[in-house]
Motif scaffolding. Structure first.
Motif, PDB file in Angstrom:
ATOM      1  N   ARG A 197       0.081  -1.019   0.056  1.00  0.00           N
ATOM      2  CA  ARG A 197      -0.321  -0.239   0.107  1.00  0.00           C
ATOM      3  C   ARG A 197       0.894   1.108   0.317  1.00  0.00           C
ATOM      4  NH1 ARG A 197      -3.915  -3.207   3.543  1.00  0.00           N
ATOM      5  NH2 ARG A 197      -2.776  -2.541   5.852  1.00  0.00           N
ATOM      6  N   ASP A 198       1.776   0.906   0.973  1.00  0.00           N
ATOM      7  CA  ASP A 198       2.998   2.367   1.022  1.00  0.00           C
ATOM      8  C   ASP A 198       3.275   2.917  -0.516  1.00  0.00           C
ATOM      9  OD1 ASP A 198       2.380   2.506   3.145  1.00  0.00           O
ATOM     10  OD2 ASP A 198       4.041   1.622   4.303  1.00  0.00           O
ATOM     11  N   ARG A 199       3.462   1.681  -1.341  1.00  0.00           N
ATOM     12  CA  ARG A 199       4.397   1.948  -2.685  1.00  0.00           C
ATOM     13  C   ARG A 199       3.624   2.526  -3.534  1.00  0.00           C
ATOM     14  NH1 ARG A 199       7.670  -3.835  -3.946  1.00  0.00           N
ATOM     15  NH2 ARG A 199      10.030  -3.406  -2.295  1.00  0.00           N
ATOM     16  N   VAL A 200       2.108   2.126  -2.931  1.00  0.00           N
ATOM     17  CA  VAL A 200       1.029   2.873  -4.156  1.00  0.00           C
ATOM     18  C   VAL A 200       0.505   4.322  -3.808  1.00  0.00           C
ATOM     19  CG1 VAL A 200      -1.642   2.378  -4.585  1.00  0.00           C
ATOM     20  CG2 VAL A 200       0.036   0.046  -4.589  1.00  0.00           C
ATOM     21  N   MET A 201       0.831   4.190  -2.555  1.00  0.00           N
ATOM     22  CA  MET A 201       0.298   5.783  -2.150  1.00  0.00           C
ATOM     23  C   MET A 201       1.430   6.893  -2.719  1.00  0.00           C
ATOM     24  SD  MET A 201      -1.912   5.823  -1.005  1.00  0.00           S
ATOM     25  CE  MET A 201      -2.127   7.819  -0.668  1.00  0.00           C
ATOM     26  N   MET A 202       2.812   6.424  -2.376  1.00  0.00           N
ATOM     27  CA  MET A 202       4.018   7.181  -3.080  1.00  0.00           C
ATOM     28  C   MET A 202       3.756   6.874  -4.903  1.00  0.00           C
ATOM     29  SD  MET A 202       6.077   7.792  -0.296  1.00  0.00           S
ATOM     30  CE  MET A 202       4.453   7.904   0.337  1.00  0.00           C
ATOM     31  N   LEU A 203       4.063   6.213  -5.325  1.00  0.00           N
ATOM     32  CA  LEU A 203       3.039   6.892  -6.748  1.00  0.00           C
ATOM     33  C   LEU A 203       2.375   7.430  -7.244  1.00  0.00           C
ATOM     34  CD1 LEU A 203       3.714   5.155  -9.731  1.00  0.00           C
ATOM     35  CD2 LEU A 203       1.311   4.025  -9.190  1.00  0.00           C
ATOM     36  N   ILE A 204       1.416   7.588  -6.051  1.00  0.00           N
ATOM     37  CA  ILE A 204       0.856   8.455  -6.251  1.00  0.00           C
ATOM     38  C   ILE A 204       1.240  10.534  -6.079  1.00  0.00           C
ATOM     39  CG2 ILE A 204      -1.598  10.073  -5.777  1.00  0.00           C
ATOM     40  CD1 ILE A 204      -2.837   6.917  -4.903  1.00  0.00           C
ATOM     41  N   ASP A 205       2.222   9.927  -4.731  1.00  0.00           N
ATOM     42  CA  ASP A 205       2.248  11.303  -3.936  1.00  0.00           C
ATOM     43  C   ASP A 205       3.887  10.781  -3.487  1.00  0.00           C
ATOM     44  OD1 ASP A 205       3.327  13.432  -3.591  1.00  0.00           O
ATOM     45  OD2 ASP A 205       2.076  14.570  -2.763  1.00  0.00           O
ATOM     46  N   PRO A 206       5.279  10.447  -4.285  1.00  0.00           N
ATOM     47  CA  PRO A 206       5.954  10.498  -3.423  1.00  0.00           C
ATOM     48  C   PRO A 206       6.384  11.626  -2.082  1.00  0.00           C
ATOM     49  CG  PRO A 206       7.003  11.232  -5.563  1.00  0.00           C
ATOM     50  CD  PRO A 206       5.336  10.867  -5.814  1.00  0.00           C
ATOM     51  N   THR A 207       6.045  13.132  -3.069  1.00  0.00           N
ATOM     52  CA  THR A 207       6.827  13.571  -2.111  1.00  0.00           C
ATOM     53  C   THR A 207       6.007  13.980  -0.299  1.00  0.00           C
ATOM     54  OG1 THR A 207       4.883  15.514  -2.550  1.00  0.00           O
ATOM     55  CG2 THR A 207       7.207  14.994  -3.955  1.00  0.00           C
ATOM     56  N   LYS A 208       5.247  12.990  -0.306  1.00  0.00           N
ATOM     57  CA  LYS A 208       4.382  13.438   1.152  1.00  0.00           C
ATOM     58  C   LYS A 208       5.520  12.624   1.779  1.00  0.00           C
ATOM     59  CE  LYS A 208      -0.440  12.968  -0.363  1.00  0.00           C
ATOM     60  NZ  LYS A 208      -1.428  11.357   0.924  1.00  0.00           N
ATOM     61  N   ASP A 209       6.375  11.758   1.816  1.00  0.00           N
ATOM     62  CA  ASP A 209       7.270  11.298   2.337  1.00  0.00           C
ATOM     63  C   ASP A 209       8.874  11.422   1.820  1.00  0.00           C
ATOM     64  OD1 ASP A 209       8.789  10.304   4.307  1.00  0.00           O
ATOM     65  OD2 ASP A 209       8.056   7.995   4.457  1.00  0.00           O
TER      66      ASP A 209
END
Length: 371
Positions: A211-223
């Motif tokens: 799930r983290d990989r999918v979220m980082m795909l959407i916006d990696p600048t969040k972390d």
């Protein structure tokens, strides 16, 4: 030994030695040459990589030669045993497998660890092509349903390890066989709707890191300093290459250790930084030639079995390249798929050697196979 005897010996040995398809071989050599150049730069400060890669290339050509000498008729005979043994090995991994980096993907055999999921990249499409060949005259919706079971059973075992990248490659190769066998469009539309409806359920069953990989795909600048750090650095490396690149061995992102796994999954970022957009276009052209040659072999294949198998092998090459470049560029989630014939890695290179050997065998024996 007389001249005539030497000529006779060469005439007898030639069918077993001259087995490489010249156009396909030329494309593979260009990709492997690019791999050696890029890996030399990426592995500066990491001793032994080039030597190991050269050994893997030799093994790749050996298994390619052996496979190219296997006739399509023999491939049909070994399809069921190869698939059965591979699935049994996956079950053994689930029960007794070795855990590394939080994943149970390896099986300890003697003094080495093997990854049985790699075998399914070849065994699954081989089995499906055999199944459709034996049912070519009576394909019904039940045939496609049974083929789906043959494909999804090992995919489920691989996904549970977990190994999303390999399961994706097996699905792509297997689905290509099912599609080329004549899967009706209405069934494909139903599958698309069913998959769309299942996505929310699939999300709840995914591992946290997936799930983290999918979220980082959407916006990696969040972390940016945590989970998104590697993909951000990879994108910076690709973009900083500009039009012509920074020059061979002059890439800063890779040599300052910003790019992760720079010799394996993220080697495309190293290549892009040093050779730029021009180099990327040349690399993509080589992959297009590889896929084009595979499709040509599939189109000229003389039997239903060989057409399905050649099409699936070609899809493996396309999926490898598309998914790797996509994940390194930040347009697909990171799933751990190497760049074909470019990334460092013995198991993947040998698997690609077997796949290429199958294409060469189909091309070589096309006049000998009965339709």
């Amino acid at each position: 030994m007389s001249i005539n005897e030497r000529r006779s010996l060469w005439r007898r040995a030639k069918p077993y030695l001259a087995v490489f398809d010249p156009p396909l071989m030329l494309i593979i050599l260009m990709l492997l040459g690019t791999s050696l150049v890029t890996l030399y730069s990426a592995s500066i400060g990491i001793p032994g990589k080039i030597e190991d890669h050269l050994r893997n290339i030799v093994l790749c050509f050996f298994v390619m030669w052996v496979t190219a000498n296997v006739t399509p008729q023999m491939m049909m005979r070994i399809a069921v045993p190869a698939y059965t043994i591979s699935v049994l090995l996956l079950i053994a991994v689930a029960l007794f497998g070795t855990i590394k980096l939080g994943a149970r993907r390896w099986l300890h055999v003697g003094v080495i660890d093997i990854q049985p999921s790699e075998f399914l990249k070849i065994a699954a499409p081989l089995m499906l092509a055999w199944f459709f060949q034996h049912n070519a005259g009576a394909l019904r919706w039940k045939s496609f349903a049974f083929a789906a079971v043959l494909l999804l059973a090992p995919v489920y075992l691989i996904a549970r390890q977990p190994d999303l990248g390999t399961s994706l490659l097996v699905v792509a190769a297997g689905f290509t066989v099912i599609f080329l066998a004549g899967l009706p469009w209405r069934i494909m539309l139903g599958l698309a709707i069913a998959i769309s409806c299942y996505l929310p359920i699939a999300w709840s069953h995914m591992h946290d890191y997936q799930r983290d990989r999918v979220m980082m795909l959407i916006d990696p600048t969040k972390d940016p300093l945590g989970k998104g750090f590697h993909i951000i650095q990879s994108i910076i490396g690709i973009g900083s290459g500009g039009i012509t690149g920074k020059g061979w061995t002059h890439g800063t992102q890779a040599h300052l250790d910003f790019v992760p796994e720079r010799t394996t999954d993220f080697i495309f970022a190293v290549y892009s930084e040093e050779f730029g957009l021009v180099g990327n276009l040349i690399l993509m052209l080589m992959y297009l030639l590889l896929v084009g040659r595979g499709l040509m072999i599939a189109a000229n294949a003389p039997s239903f079995f060989t057409r399905l198998l050649a099409g699936a092998i070609t899809m493996i090459f396309f999926t490898y390249a598309f998914v790797n470049m996509g994940m390194v560029s930040g347009i697909l989630p990171v799933v751990g798929v190497p760049l074909p014939f470019l990334s460092y890695g013995g198991t993947a290179l040998i698997t690609l050697g077997v796949a290429t050997g199958i294409l060469m065998s189909i091309q070589r024996h096309r006049k000998l196979v009965q339709t």
